[in-house]
Scaffold this motif. Structure first.
Motif, PDB file in Angstrom:
ATOM      1  N   SER A 154       0.836  -1.128  -0.008  1.00 42.36           N
ATOM      2  CA  SER A 154       0.214  -0.093   0.005  1.00 42.36           C
ATOM      3  C   SER A 154       0.875   1.229   0.025  1.00 42.36           C
ATOM      4  N   ALA A 155       0.342   2.383  -0.474  1.00 37.33           N
ATOM      5  CA  ALA A 155       0.982   3.604  -0.420  1.00 37.33           C
ATOM      6  C   ALA A 155       1.321   4.142   1.030  1.00 37.33           C
ATOM      7  N   ILE A 156       0.376   3.890   1.816  1.00 39.37           N
ATOM      8  CA  ILE A 156       0.513   4.205   3.210  1.00 39.37           C
ATOM      9  C   ILE A 156       1.716   3.465   3.935  1.00 39.37           C
ATOM     10  N   SER A 157       1.747   2.155   3.636  1.00 37.98           N
ATOM     11  CA  SER A 157       2.994   1.260   4.261  1.00 37.98           C
ATOM     12  C   SER A 157       4.329   1.764   3.605  1.00 37.98           C
ATOM     13  N   TYR A 158       4.167   2.023   2.344  1.00 42.26           N
ATOM     14  CA  TYR A 158       5.302   2.189   1.791  1.00 42.26           C
ATOM     15  C   TYR A 158       5.979   3.838   2.520  1.00 42.26           C
ATOM     16  N   ILE A 159       5.251   4.826   2.417  1.00 48.66           N
ATOM     17  CA  ILE A 159       5.714   6.071   3.073  1.00 48.66           C
ATOM     18  C   ILE A 159       6.134   5.980   4.493  1.00 48.66           C
ATOM     19  N   GLN A 160       5.234   5.253   5.258  1.00 48.62           N
ATOM     20  CA  GLN A 160       5.425   5.027   6.732  1.00 48.62           C
ATOM     21  C   GLN A 160       6.825   4.296   6.994  1.00 48.62           C
ATOM     22  N   SER A 161       7.224   3.408   5.911  1.00 51.36           N
ATOM     23  CA  SER A 161       8.203   2.467   6.293  1.00 51.36           C
ATOM     24  C   SER A 161       9.364   3.129   5.543  1.00 51.36           C
ATOM     25  N   GLY A 162       9.389   4.199   4.782  1.00 53.13           N
ATOM     26  CA  GLY A 162      10.608   4.855   4.433  1.00 53.13           C
ATOM     27  C   GLY A 162      10.922   4.476   2.864  1.00 53.13           C
ATOM     28  N   GLY A 163      10.221   3.742   2.392  1.00 53.43           N
ATOM     29  CA  GLY A 163      10.489   3.355   0.878  1.00 53.43           C
ATOM     30  C   GLY A 163      11.688   2.717   0.618  1.00 53.43           C
ATOM     31  N   PHE A 164      11.903   2.357  -0.672  1.00 49.93           N
ATOM     32  CA  PHE A 164      13.042   1.692  -1.244  1.00 49.93           C
ATOM     33  C   PHE A 164      14.126   2.526  -0.852  1.00 49.93           C
ATOM     34  N   GLU A 165      15.535   1.840  -0.335  1.00 49.08           N
ATOM     35  CA  GLU A 165      16.660   2.548  -0.080  1.00 49.08           C
ATOM     36  C   GLU A 165      17.513   2.588  -1.396  1.00 49.08           C
ATOM     37  N   ALA A 166      18.361   3.439  -1.290  1.00 48.89           N
ATOM     38  CA  ALA A 166      19.289   3.660  -2.648  1.00 48.89           C
ATOM     39  C   ALA A 166      20.472   2.796  -2.695  1.00 48.89           C
ATOM     40  N   LEU A 167      19.967   1.502  -2.822  1.00 48.35           N
ATOM     41  CA  LEU A 167      20.696   0.220  -2.814  1.00 48.35           C
ATOM     42  C   LEU A 167      20.893  -0.374  -4.289  1.00 48.35           C
ATOM     43  N   SER A 168      21.931  -0.761  -4.699  1.00 51.50           N
ATOM     44  CA  SER A 168      22.191  -1.361  -5.862  1.00 51.50           C
ATOM     45  C   SER A 168      21.551  -2.852  -5.868  1.00 51.50           C
ATOM     46  N   SER A 169      21.198  -3.433  -4.493  1.00 54.83           N
ATOM     47  CA  SER A 169      20.934  -4.799  -4.459  1.00 54.83           C
ATOM     48  C   SER A 169      19.977  -5.033  -3.105  1.00 54.83           C
ATOM     49  N   HIS A 170      19.131  -5.742  -3.158  1.00 56.59           N
ATOM     50  CA  HIS A 170      18.396  -5.939  -1.685  1.00 56.59           C
ATOM     51  C   HIS A 170      17.639  -5.007  -1.185  1.00 56.59           C
ATOM     52  N   ASP A 172      14.826  -4.347  -1.773  1.00 50.23           N
ATOM     53  CA  ASP A 172      13.370  -5.169  -1.648  1.00 50.23           C
ATOM     54  C   ASP A 172      13.301  -5.869  -0.362  1.00 50.23           C
ATOM     55  N   VAL A 173      14.375  -6.675   0.060  1.00 49.10           N
ATOM     56  CA  VAL A 173      14.544  -7.138   1.279  1.00 49.10           C
ATOM     57  C   VAL A 173      14.658  -6.229   2.606  1.00 49.10           C
ATOM     58  N   GLN A 174      15.494  -4.954   2.515  1.00 48.41           N
ATOM     59  CA  GLN A 174      15.379  -4.018   3.407  1.00 48.41           C
ATOM     60  C   GLN A 174      13.852  -3.325   3.873  1.00 48.41           C
ATOM     61  N   LEU A 175      13.092  -3.318   2.605  1.00 52.55           N
ATOM     62  CA  LEU A 175      11.929  -2.569   2.795  1.00 52.55           C
ATOM     63  C   LEU A 175      10.893  -3.556   3.566  1.00 52.55           C
ATOM     64  N   ILE A 176      10.852  -4.920   3.120  1.00 54.23           N
ATOM     65  CA  ILE A 176      10.134  -5.727   3.886  1.00 54.23           C
ATOM     66  C   ILE A 176      10.495  -5.959   5.406  1.00 54.23           C
ATOM     67  N   LYS A 177      11.764  -5.961   5.722  1.00 49.22           N
ATOM     68  CA  LYS A 177      12.305  -6.117   6.888  1.00 49.22           C
ATOM     69  C   LYS A 177      11.685  -4.948   7.706  1.00 49.22           C
ATOM     70  N   ARG A 178      11.899  -3.648   7.355  1.00 49.17           N
ATOM     71  CA  ARG A 178      11.447  -2.376   8.153  1.00 49.17           C
ATOM     72  C   ARG A 178       9.757  -2.763   8.281  1.00 49.17           C
ATOM     73  N   MET A 179       9.201  -2.952   7.255  1.00 49.59           N
ATOM     74  CA  MET A 179       7.706  -3.351   7.431  1.00 49.59           C
ATOM     75  C   MET A 179       7.211  -4.222   8.520  1.00 49.59           C
ATOM     76  N   ILE A 180       7.975  -5.562   8.661  1.00 49.91           N
ATOM     77  CA  ILE A 180       7.999  -6.426   9.470  1.00 49.91           C
ATOM     78  C   ILE A 180       8.204  -5.797  11.054  1.00 49.91           C
ATOM     79  N   ASP A 181       9.269  -5.018  11.013  1.00 50.42           N
ATOM     80  CA  ASP A 181       9.712  -4.389  12.240  1.00 50.42           C
ATOM     81  C   ASP A 181       8.441  -3.708  12.749  1.00 50.42           C
TER      82      ASP A 181
END
Length: 221
Positions: A154-170, A172-181
């Motif tokens: 959701s747009a809300i969960s994306y914004i609240q979790s900080g979105g995708f980081e400026a990474l060349s890999s992973h 996606d993993v970092q985003l979901i980890k933050r959402m789980i936390d």
């Protein structure tokens, strides 16, 4: 409104099939009132990717990041500014299942959905590589895989979790980890499916293509 974001860096060999598959998924939605917006984010392309997108009549942005995390974030935030409330991500070398969007809707309410991927062909791989992959991969509900090629939220969960980081890999993993936390409702589904290319040299240095390469040439993986 649903937004689909596709990063592309010189993907002329795959992009048309990707867009065709997405169109099939849109047409499979039973409610014709569900608006779907498709966006390709062209990152440092010097092949025919732009021409393919323009011919398909799909919206696009151009950038010069050489960084998939920044590319995804650019696309997602652009969609959110347009009023999109649910964002589905895939990759230009991947083909979503015809029920891809429908299954995401069936899983609602959700803050994020992690789907599964299938390798489109095993012809270039040894039998041992395929065996090892299938032994490792959980094509089940409540799996534990995270793929940028099959990730929605959701747009809300994306914004609240900080979105995708400026990474060349992973990214996606970092985003979901933050959402789980943050105790967001993350659903792990094998009903939301994508086929991805079997290439061994992808755009993300530690992405899925690299994983396949390591399986093929490093028996310890």
């Amino acid at each position: 409104m649903i937004g689909i974001v596709i990063p592309a860096c010189n993907e002329e060999h795959y992009l048309q099939d990707c867009l065709n598959a997405i169109q099939n998924a849109v047409e499979a939605l039973p409610d014709t009132k569900t608006k779907v917006q498709v966006l390709v984010v062209l990152d440092s392309c010097n092949d025919r990717s732009l021409e393919i997108v323009q011919h398909a009549g799909v919206d696009y942005l151009e950038c010069n990041f050489h960084c998939v995390g920044k590319v995804r974030d650019l696309g997602v935030r652009h969609m959110i500014r347009l009023g999109v409330t649910w964002i589905a991500c895939t990759d230009a070398d991947s083909c979503v299942d015809s029920q891809w969007l429908l299954q995401q809707l069936n899983h609602q309410p959700a803050d994020a959905i992690c789907g599964v991927v299938e390798v489109d062909s095993w012809k270039k791989f040894s039998a041992l590589t395929r065996k090892n992959y299938l032994a490792h991969y959980q094509d089940t509900m409540d799996h534990s895989h995270i793929h940028g090629a099959n990730l929605s939220f959701s747009a809300i969960s994306y914004i609240q979790s900080g979105g995708f980081e400026a990474l060349s890999s992973h990214e996606d993993v970092q985003l979901i980890k933050r959402m789980i936390d943050m105790d967001f409702n993350v659903i792990w589904s094998n009903l939301v499916r994508v086929k991805t290319s079997s290439r061994l040299h992808g755009r993300a240095p530690e992405g899925f293509a690299n994983f396949l390469y390591q399986l093929e040439y490093n028996s310890e993986v």
